[in-house]
Write a protein that holds these residues in place. Structure first.
Motif, PDB file in Angstrom:
ATOM      1  N   THR A   1       0.833  -1.208   0.000  1.00 38.85           N
ATOM      2  CA  THR A   1       0.000   0.000   0.000  1.00 38.85           C
ATOM      3  C   THR A   1       0.864   1.253   0.000  1.00 38.85           C
ATOM      4  O   THR A   1       0.564   2.226  -0.681  1.00 38.85           O
ATOM      5  CB  THR A   1      -0.931  -0.019   1.234  1.00 38.85           C
ATOM      6  OG1 THR A   1      -1.473  -1.324   1.337  1.00 38.85           O
ATOM      7  CG2 THR A   1      -2.055   0.973   1.071  1.00 38.85           C
TER       8      THR A   1
ATOM      9  N   MET B   1      -7.215   5.089  -6.977  1.00 40.86           N
ATOM     10  CA  MET B   1      -6.934   3.749  -6.475  1.00 40.86           C
ATOM     11  C   MET B   1      -8.239   3.002  -6.313  1.00 40.86           C
ATOM     12  O   MET B   1      -9.142   3.469  -5.631  1.00 40.86           O
ATOM     13  CB  MET B   1      -6.233   3.839  -5.124  1.00 40.86           C
ATOM     14  CG  MET B   1      -5.834   2.493  -4.594  1.00 40.86           C
ATOM     15  SD  MET B   1      -4.850   2.788  -3.120  1.00 40.86           S
ATOM     16  CE  MET B   1      -3.952   1.288  -3.009  1.00 40.86           C
TER      17      MET B   1
ATOM     18  N   ALA C   1     -10.510  -0.422  -5.333  1.00 35.10           N
ATOM     19  CA  ALA C   1     -10.547  -1.660  -4.543  1.00 35.10           C
ATOM     20  C   ALA C   1     -11.763  -2.472  -4.968  1.00 35.10           C
ATOM     21  O   ALA C   1     -12.750  -1.919  -5.437  1.00 35.10           O
ATOM     22  CB  ALA C   1     -10.648  -1.305  -3.070  1.00 35.10           C
TER      23      ALA C   1
ATOM     24  N   LEU D   1     -13.075  -2.580   1.568  1.00 33.75           N
ATOM     25  CA  LEU D   1     -11.642  -2.416   1.304  1.00 33.75           C
ATOM     26  C   LEU D   1     -11.332  -0.999   0.855  1.00 33.75           C
ATOM     27  O   LEU D   1     -10.288  -0.444   1.203  1.00 33.75           O
ATOM     28  CB  LEU D   1     -11.168  -3.417   0.254  1.00 33.75           C
ATOM     29  CG  LEU D   1     -10.778  -4.785   0.813  1.00 33.75           C
ATOM     30  CD1 LEU D   1     -10.500  -5.759  -0.317  1.00 33.75           C
ATOM     31  CD2 LEU D   1      -9.546  -4.676   1.697  1.00 33.75           C
TER      32      LEU D   1
ATOM     33  N   GLN E   1     -11.211   1.087   3.862  1.00 37.15           N
ATOM     34  CA  GLN E   1      -9.997   0.803   4.602  1.00 37.15           C
ATOM     35  C   GLN E   1      -8.778   1.490   3.994  1.00 37.15           C
ATOM     36  O   GLN E   1      -7.947   2.061   4.689  1.00 37.15           O
ATOM     37  CB  GLN E   1      -9.776  -0.698   4.546  1.00 37.15           C
ATOM     38  CG  GLN E   1      -8.681  -1.092   5.450  1.00 37.15           C
ATOM     39  CD  GLN E   1      -9.153  -2.113   6.422  1.00 37.15           C
ATOM     40  OE1 GLN E   1      -9.991  -2.929   6.111  1.00 37.15           O
ATOM     41  NE2 GLN E   1      -8.634  -2.070   7.597  1.00 37.15           N
ATOM     42  N   HIS E   2      -8.666   1.374   2.650  1.00 33.04           N
ATOM     43  CA  HIS E   2      -7.562   2.054   1.956  1.00 33.04           C
ATOM     44  C   HIS E   2      -7.604   3.546   2.281  1.00 33.04           C
ATOM     45  O   HIS E   2      -6.588   4.164   2.563  1.00 33.04           O
ATOM     46  CB  HIS E   2      -7.702   1.884   0.436  1.00 33.04           C
ATOM     47  CG  HIS E   2      -7.110   0.608  -0.082  1.00 33.04           C
ATOM     48  ND1 HIS E   2      -5.908   0.103   0.357  1.00 33.04           N
ATOM     49  CD2 HIS E   2      -7.545  -0.253  -1.034  1.00 33.04           C
ATOM     50  CE1 HIS E   2      -5.647  -1.015  -0.291  1.00 33.04           C
ATOM     51  NE2 HIS E   2      -6.621  -1.257  -1.134  1.00 33.04           N
ATOM     52  N   HIS E   3      -8.814   4.096   2.219  1.00 34.55           N
ATOM     53  CA  HIS E   3      -8.974   5.532   2.411  1.00 34.55           C
ATOM     54  C   HIS E   3      -8.502   5.927   3.820  1.00 34.55           C
ATOM     55  O   HIS E   3      -7.724   6.859   4.005  1.00 34.55           O
ATOM     56  CB  HIS E   3     -10.431   5.927   2.181  1.00 34.55           C
ATOM     57  CG  HIS E   3     -10.676   7.398   2.319  1.00 34.55           C
ATOM     58  ND1 HIS E   3     -11.376   7.931   3.382  1.00 34.55           N
ATOM     59  CD2 HIS E   3     -10.291   8.446   1.550  1.00 34.55           C
ATOM     60  CE1 HIS E   3     -11.414   9.249   3.247  1.00 34.55           C
ATOM     61  NE2 HIS E   3     -10.763   9.592   2.145  1.00 34.55           N
TER      62      HIS E   3
ATOM     63  N   LEU F   1      -4.736   5.647   4.190  1.00 36.21           N
ATOM     64  CA  LEU F   1      -3.939   6.628   3.447  1.00 36.21           C
ATOM     65  C   LEU F   1      -4.114   8.047   3.978  1.00 36.21           C
ATOM     66  O   LEU F   1      -3.291   8.918   3.705  1.00 36.21           O
ATOM     67  CB  LEU F   1      -4.303   6.582   1.958  1.00 36.21           C
ATOM     68  CG  LEU F   1      -3.997   5.249   1.246  1.00 36.21           C
ATOM     69  CD1 LEU F   1      -4.429   5.313  -0.212  1.00 36.21           C
ATOM     70  CD2 LEU F   1      -2.512   4.896   1.328  1.00 36.21           C
TER      71      LEU F   1
ATOM     72  N   VAL G   1      -9.974   7.481  -4.004  1.00 40.70           N
ATOM     73  CA  VAL G   1     -10.013   6.058  -3.669  1.00 40.70           C
ATOM     74  C   VAL G   1     -11.444   5.617  -3.901  1.00 40.70           C
ATOM     75  O   VAL G   1     -12.379   6.335  -3.523  1.00 40.70           O
ATOM     76  CB  VAL G   1      -9.641   5.837  -2.184  1.00 40.70           C
ATOM     77  CG1 VAL G   1      -9.764   4.365  -1.815  1.00 40.70           C
ATOM     78  CG2 VAL G   1      -8.214   6.318  -1.927  1.00 40.70           C
TER      79      VAL G   1
ATOM     80  N   ASP H   1      -6.585  -2.756  -7.292  1.00 39.45           N
ATOM     81  CA  ASP H   1      -6.229  -3.722  -6.262  1.00 39.45           C
ATOM     82  C   ASP H   1      -6.801  -5.081  -6.642  1.00 39.45           C
ATOM     83  O   ASP H   1      -7.959  -5.171  -7.036  1.00 39.45           O
ATOM     84  CB  ASP H   1      -6.841  -3.246  -4.931  1.00 39.45           C
ATOM     85  CG  ASP H   1      -6.217  -3.969  -3.756  1.00 39.45           C
ATOM     86  OD1 ASP H   1      -5.334  -4.807  -3.999  1.00 39.45           O
ATOM     87  OD2 ASP H   1      -6.604  -3.700  -2.619  1.00 39.45           O
TER      88      ASP H   1
ATOM     89  N   ASN I   1      -7.956  -4.700   7.696  1.00 34.56           N
ATOM     90  CA  ASN I   1      -6.737  -4.557   8.459  1.00 34.56           C
ATOM     91  C   ASN I   1      -7.094  -4.183   9.897  1.00 34.56           C
ATOM     92  O   ASN I   1      -7.553  -3.079  10.145  1.00 34.56           O
ATOM     93  CB  ASN I   1      -5.910  -3.449   7.804  1.00 34.56           C
ATOM     94  CG  ASN I   1      -4.544  -3.345   8.442  1.00 34.56           C
ATOM     95  OD1 ASN I   1      -4.119  -4.236   9.184  1.00 34.56           O
ATOM     96  ND2 ASN I   1      -3.858  -2.261   8.178  1.00 34.56           N
TER      97      ASN I   1
END
Length: 695
Positions: free
Chosen positions: A301, A320, A322, A327, A330-332, A335, A374, A395, A551
């Motif tokens: 990541t 990005m 997902a 997900l 989560q990425h957001h 980051l 994202v 992803d 995560n």
């Protein structure tokens, strides 16, 4: 664009071959054979030694015997359905040929008393007397040359016999033209490979058992042809993706520095290398098409975010994507602190955004007031416009084909594309699936990642496991409990998960345990996951693996029930959900004894190593390529001769060679290029030829 004339005979109807009628043609379809050319690639799986012997004395029964005999007396069956015997004599000994349900008049003509015949079949001892029951071949001495000393045996389907199949193959071989050479002459000389036509003939008419080995020059050459055609097709797709000129996005390094300062630890060597490879691709005028392949917990990541930051430094935007809403969120969240440190404007777009809120985001995106977006597949919708999209990151490759990659590229006039996958794939498979992409590999763990202790426990000790879990929960730790996939029914899965959920709730107390399974509506799943992420529930019982892409650093225990039914890569992915925080983590593989050999081998492999690439190689060796990625959605080509497990070296050579040929001859119009077009036609890669012609 039309098919080359020299291949017409190989493209004719199967019924034009001797001995093939409509019914047989239908039976052939089950073997994937629809044209004579398909027969050329249906190679024998084994063979029978039919070397001529002087006498039955030269073999030790039971064995295959080929011998010339003189026909003696006939003894028809004494009772209905009994054996019909024919006495015969070779140069030294008398023995019997035995037939069941045969017509006497037919046998009298086949084996006339006093005449000589060549017979071949299996000899066995019966009450001390040698017998050959239903010989495979009975020939007159003058026809003896028709019987090869080594007879190939083909894979069959219902309605086909060896005789029909080998007759059809012989007829197809007669039609094989001499074709110009498409293999690099230096490579061909070095490997000692025959010409194409000679290779096809030799593969179908092996002299002995060594001719069936995948290492035999004729077979190796045909395998290489398949891999080469496949890699040519991928390279053509890659070239056509790149032909759309890209924007050169050159970073200043300024924002990247801020990000790295904020995280307070150094990148691994692998991360530094990957960022450099991506930056070089982005700075080049062609479009990037790269795969970032990283093991669980290798820090993908962060590499991805640094790539997005390069796009922003260059004055553009990045996106990005997902595969699921959870997900993407989560990425957001992950980051946000990095974006804040760099002063980069980050936003999230999912299917949940509606009305005015959505309109506002879209306006900001089009005006360039959002630097990095994202999102889920929602970013594909027609009304989503970027001011200047430079980089798209996707992803998890598996749910994402070449078509979507192209579509995403179309969003930015010429956005670079980076695909991230957390599934380590052995190199041969990575080349087979993603040969159209360049690959960066993250094969080091960032400093400070603690190893995960993995233990095997029999299901009979479940009460101990629950007691340990209760203690861990009392200490403030969190755990996943993954239930097995029962049969293939989500309903049954649900029932077993529900039962386990009730049992754990009774043992650990109300409100401590959460549940996610495939039958729940998305919103409920999200709520259950969110409660776990926030630490409101301590144990998450889950059925399908997919739900666990989240995560949760505080989760340090992973219990997998009936671990023996999961694949190696799946187990490795699941285990990677813990060990993300500061606490020492444990993965408990519960199995139902007794374990079969392969189940035991799988579980021990997982227990003994955390290296995803080693695990993937082992998985490939155990399960084969199609299974490894689930053939249905693997996008893996079906090779008929090539064997990805054992010929991975050939795949790498084929890729280098294909890329080199296209670099020197992008339109495939040189003599070798035209020969390569014949190969593409023959192996059904017309799509590539069309792309070249368009180009």
């Amino acid at each position: 664009m039309s098919r080359p004339e020299i291949l017409y005979p190989l493209y004719a109807e199967l019924e034009t071959l001797e001995g093939v009628g409509p019914k047989t043609a239908k039976a052939f379809a089950a073997l994937g054979v629809e044209r004579p050319k398909d027969l050329l690639y249906l190679l024998p799986a084994s063979g029978i030694d039919r070397t001529r012997r002087a006498s039955v004395r030269d073999v030790v029964p039971p064995a295959t015997l080929t011998v010339e005999i003189e026909v003696g007396a006939h003894f028809p069956p004494r009772r209905k359905g009994g054996p019909y015997r024919v006495m015969v004599r070779d140069s030294q000994l008398e023995f019997q040929l035995v037939f069941f349900h045969a017509r006497g008049d037919y046998l009298q003509t086949l084996l006339p008393t006093g005449q000589r015949r060549l017979v071949s079949g299996k000899v066995e001892l019966f009450d001390g007397v040698a017998q050959m029951v239903h010989p495979d071949h009975v020939l007159r001495p003058e026809e003896a040359s028709e019987l090869p000393t080594f007879e190939p045996v083909y894979p069959l389907a219902a309605g086909l016999t060896q005789k029909v199949l080998s007759k059809a193959v012989t007829a197809a071989l007669v039609r094989t033209p001499v074709l110009s050479e498409w293999i690099d002459p230096e490579l061909k000389r070095r490997e000692g490979w025959p010409d194409w036509r000679a290779a096809v003939q030799a593969a179908h008419l092996p002299k002995d058992v060594s001719g069936l080995a995948f290492t035999h020059p004729a077979r190796a050459r045909l395998a290489y042809d398949e891999l080469f055609a496949h890699q040519l097709t991928l390279s053509v797709a890659r070239a056509s993706l790149r032909r759309g000129k890209g924007n050169a996005s050159v970073g200043t390094g300024e924002l990247q520095r801020k990000v790295l300062q904020s995280i307070g630890f150094a990148l691994t060597g692998a991360q530094t290398r990957a960022v450099a490879e991506i930056a070089a691709d982005m700075a080049a005028p062609q479009r990037m098409n790269r795969l970032l392949q990283g093991d669980v917990g290798s820090g993908k990541t962060l590499v991805a975010f640094l790539a997005l930051v390069i796009a922003v430094e260059a004055g553009g935007q990045g996106v990005m994507m997902a595969p699921t809403e959870i997900l993407a969120r989560q990425h957001h969240e992950g980051l946000e602190p990095l974006a804040a440190a760099a002063g980069v404007r980050l936003a999230l777009l999912t299917g949940r955004d509606k009305g005015a809120e959505r309109e506002a985001k879209l306006a900001a995106l089009a005006a360039g007031r959002i630097d990095i977006l994202v999102g889920t597949h929602a970013v594909f919708q027609k009304d989503v416009h970027f001011r200047d999209l430079r980089l798209a990151i996707v992803d998890e490759q598996h749910r994402f084909g070449v078509a979507q990659r192209m579509e995403l590229g179309a969003k930015g006039e010429a956005a670079d594309v980076l695909v991230m996958t957390a599934t380590p794939i052995p190199r041969s498979l990575a080349l087979a699936m993603h040969g159209d992409m360049d690959v960066s590999v993250l094969d080091e763990k960032p400093a400070g990642r603690k190893p995960i202790r993995t233990v095997l426990v029999s299901t009979s000790r479940i009460d101990e496991v629950i007691a340990h879990l209760a203690q861990a929960v009392a200490d403030g730790r969190q755990a996943y409990w993954v239930c097995p996939l029962v049969e293939d029914s989500e309903v049954v899965d649900y029932a077993s998960a529900e039962a386990r959920f009730q049992q754990l709730r009774a043992a650990l107390g109300d409100g401590v345990v959460g549940l996610v399974h495939g039958q729940m509506p998305s919103a409920e799943k999200d709520t259950a996951m969110a409660r776990f992420v926030a630490g409101q529930t301590a144990v998450m019982v889950a059925t399908t693996v997919i739900e666990v892409g989240v995560n949760v650093p505080n989760a340090s225990i992973m219990v997998i029930e009936q671990a023996e039914v999961f694949g190696l890569s799946q187990l490795h992915q699941l285990r990677g959900r813990v060990g993300r925080g500061s606490a020492a983590s444990t993965c408990v593989l519960m199995y139902q004894g007794p374990l079969g050999e392969s189940g035991e081998r799988r579980l021990k492999t997982i227990r003994d190593t955390e290296d995803g690439f080693r695990i993937a190689e082992e998985d490939l060796a155990m399960r084969g390529a199609g299974d490894l990625i689930g053939t249905a959605q693997s996008g893996l080509p079906r090779f008929r001769v090539a064997d990805l497990e054992r010929q991975s070296g050939l795949m790498a050579t084929a890729q280098t060679d294909a890329r080199k040929l296209l670099a020197e001859d992008p339109t495939l119009s040189s003599p070798r290029g035209l020969a390569a077009r014949l190969l593409l036609w023959m192996l059904d890669h017309e799509r590539a030829i069309r792309l070249i012609s368009v180009g």
